[in-house]
Design an enzyme around this catalytic site. Structure first.
Site, PDB file in Angstrom:
ATOM      1  N   ASN A   1       0.884  -1.020  -0.433  1.00  0.00           N
ATOM      2  CA  ASN A   1      -0.544   0.358  -0.214  1.00  0.00           C
ATOM      3  C   ASN A   1       0.686   1.379  -0.634  1.00  0.00           C
ATOM      4  O   ASN A   1       0.899   1.702   1.141  1.00  0.00           O
ATOM      5  CB  ASN A   1      -0.648   0.271   1.193  1.00  0.00           C
TER       6      ASN A   1
ATOM      7  N   ARG B   1      -2.310  -1.016  -3.779  1.00  0.00           N
ATOM      8  CA  ARG B   1      -3.729  -0.396  -3.526  1.00  0.00           C
ATOM      9  C   ARG B   1      -3.321   0.391  -4.705  1.00  0.00           C
ATOM     10  O   ARG B   1      -2.086   0.930  -5.147  1.00  0.00           O
ATOM     11  CB  ARG B   1      -3.514  -0.232  -2.073  1.00  0.00           C
TER      12      ARG B   1
ATOM     13  N   HIS C   1     -11.173   4.879  -1.241  1.00  0.00           N
ATOM     14  CA  HIS C   1     -10.503   4.358   0.334  1.00  0.00           C
ATOM     15  C   HIS C   1     -11.553   3.250   0.122  1.00  0.00           C
ATOM     16  O   HIS C   1     -12.296   3.007   1.544  1.00  0.00           O
ATOM     17  CB  HIS C   1     -11.265   5.226   1.618  1.00  0.00           C
TER      18      HIS C   1
ATOM     19  N   ARG D   1      -5.272  18.366   2.950  1.00  0.00           N
ATOM     20  CA  ARG D   1      -6.123  18.863   1.725  1.00  0.00           C
ATOM     21  C   ARG D   1      -7.153  19.157   1.739  1.00  0.00           C
ATOM     22  O   ARG D   1      -7.622  19.007   3.412  1.00  0.00           O
ATOM     23  CB  ARG D   1      -6.768  17.717   1.124  1.00  0.00           C
TER      24      ARG D   1
ATOM     25  N   GLU E   1      -7.093  -2.850   5.760  1.00  0.00           N
ATOM     26  CA  GLU E   1      -7.647  -2.387   3.764  1.00  0.00           C
ATOM     27  C   GLU E   1      -6.003  -4.102   3.304  1.00  0.00           C
ATOM     28  O   GLU E   1      -6.387  -4.311   1.351  1.00  0.00           O
ATOM     29  CB  GLU E   1      -6.294  -1.515   3.070  1.00  0.00           C
TER      30      GLU E   1
END
Ligand code: ADP
Length: 400
Positions: free
Chosen positions: A7, A94, A183, A244, A387
């Site tokens: 990832n 990912r 996500h 962000r 994840e």
């Protein structure tokens, strides 16, 4: 079957090696703060009887270097987890933005790499790093199949009324301007896990999943399918994040270009890397922000207030979207660890049936737990996201 999952995120690189016979983790590690003076490398050999933990503070200049360090720790004839790369059956990566090109996980070849590159303008902080992970893995583990698992996949079920922007329609058909959502593996994983822990079938419950890490996103999940999500065409949209901006009035862009003389590229860097929590208080790690706020830093306090206010608004909006909510779920770095943020987000939400038990909220998240009070109509859960395991499961599906 042994699956290595990579990832390669915006500022970090995480990896896990799974033995899929029993979904046990053989090794895991993370390299954080890549590109900063004090990078942190953590590696765990998790094989029973060989447990070992390595923590190093060192400057890790690039994701490429991070991949080499990780490979050395996993494969080493004396100290590593496995002694030969041939013992790895596949590598799952990912990949943040699959656009409309990819609807599910896919075996990586030259065309797939090109498509990931082509989709990079839609995820400028992520896709290029994902690609570095893939290219380095091909070099470091020759002959092992690489499979891409996309963050956008879980959001394929968004209806047009949720994924379209109110722009001239041909911007969608010609330029693919639409909401994609991100996500996805995390929202999918925590949705399924929550249903399991509630003892319900996923197709019988509605959830609001709240992923609060460096990047933040929220989903309205109806019967296991995503109906709306806070991120947009890029991972810049939605709630404010570490660096962000999240949603802003689109007219601000033109106004600032005129006022400041910045180029579009410079402004893009500001929106992606110098805004959000960092833009408000100069810090983007929530732990540092709490510490500063507790010492009286008013901007740190304001950043926390703004962050929680924005998350709360999405809970209200997605409650309206779903009509009925069975549970809300907090996950990722902030969502799992930060009881102050969770309590502030859920404050005064009793009108929507959410009541926290503040004592339960204080638990440490080594495993999932619930924090709703007995009289709460809506359940509230902390589910540590995984994840990597979700990606490994999807890699096995592709290999089959
Ligand atoms: P990423 O989006 O990079 O995967 P994570 O989900 O790992 O990020 O979340 C990283 C963020 O989580 C950190 O920047 C920090 O703000 C926050 N975080 C981690 N641990 C804690 C903690 N104990 N308390 C509050 N915030 C935390």
């Amino acid at each position: 079957m042994k699956i290595l999952v990579i990832n390669a995120g915006s500022s970090s690189l995480k990896y896990q090696l799974f033995n899929m016979e029993n979904t046990s983790v053989m090794a895991r590690g993370s390299i954080e703060r890549i590109g900063e003076p004090q990078g942190i490398l953590t590696h765990h050999n998790c094989i029973p009887g060989q447990e070992k933990k390595i923590i190093q503070e060192q400057e890790i200049k690039s994701h490429k270097l991070g991949m080499h360090l990780a490979a050395d720790l996993i494969i080493d004839q004396n100290t590593g987890v496995i002694d030969n790369i041939k013992h790895i059956d596949a590598i799952g990566h990912r990949v943040v933005q699959g656009g409309e090109t990819f609807e599910s996980a896919v075996l990586i070849d030259t065309k797939v790499k090109q498509a990931i590159k082509d989709n990079s303008p839609l995820a400028p902080l992520h896709n290029p790093m994902n690609l570095v992970g893939i290219i380095e893995a091909e070099e470091l583990f020759p002959g092992i199949p690489n499979i891409a698992v996309f963050d956008t996949e879980f959001h394929r079920t968004l209806p047009p009324k949720a994924f379209l922007y109110a722009l001239p329609y041909e911007f969608y058909t010609k330029f693919k301007v639409r909401k994609y959502g991100f996500h996805g593996t995390s929202h999918k994983y925590v949705s399924e896990k929550t249903a399991k822990l509630m003892g319900k079938d996923i197709d019988k419950i509605n959830l609001i999943t709240i992923h609060l890490g460096n990047g933040c996103s929220i989903c309205a999940v109806e019967k296991g399918e995503c109906r709306d999500t806070s991120m947009g065409m890029t991972p810049l949209a939605g709630i404010m994040m570490g660096t962000r901006s999240g949603d802003i009035d689109p007219a601000i862009i033109g106004y600032l270009l005129e006022q400041t003389g910045m180029t579009i590229k410079e402004l893009d860097i500001v929106l992606n890397k110098k805004s959000g929590l960092k833009g408000i208080c100069g810090m983007n790690d929530m732990r540092d922000i709490h510490e500063a706020s507790a010492k009286g830093n008013t901007k740190a306090f304001l950043a926390i207030e703004m962050f929680c206010y924005q998350v709360k608004k999405y809970i209200g909006a997605y409650t309206a979207v779903l009509g009925h909510v069975d549970a809300i779920v907090f996950t990722a770095g902030v969502g799992e660890n930060d009881q102050i943020i969770r309590a502030k987000v859920c404050e005064n939400l009793s009108f929507s049936g959410i009541h926290l038990d503040l004592k339960k909220n204080k638990q440490k998240p080594s495993k999932p737990f619930y924090l709703h009070s007995q009289d709460s109509r809506v359940q509230v859960w902390v589910i540590p996201t995984n994840e990597e395991l979700q990606i490994a499961k999807e890699v096995v599906q592709v290999l089959k």
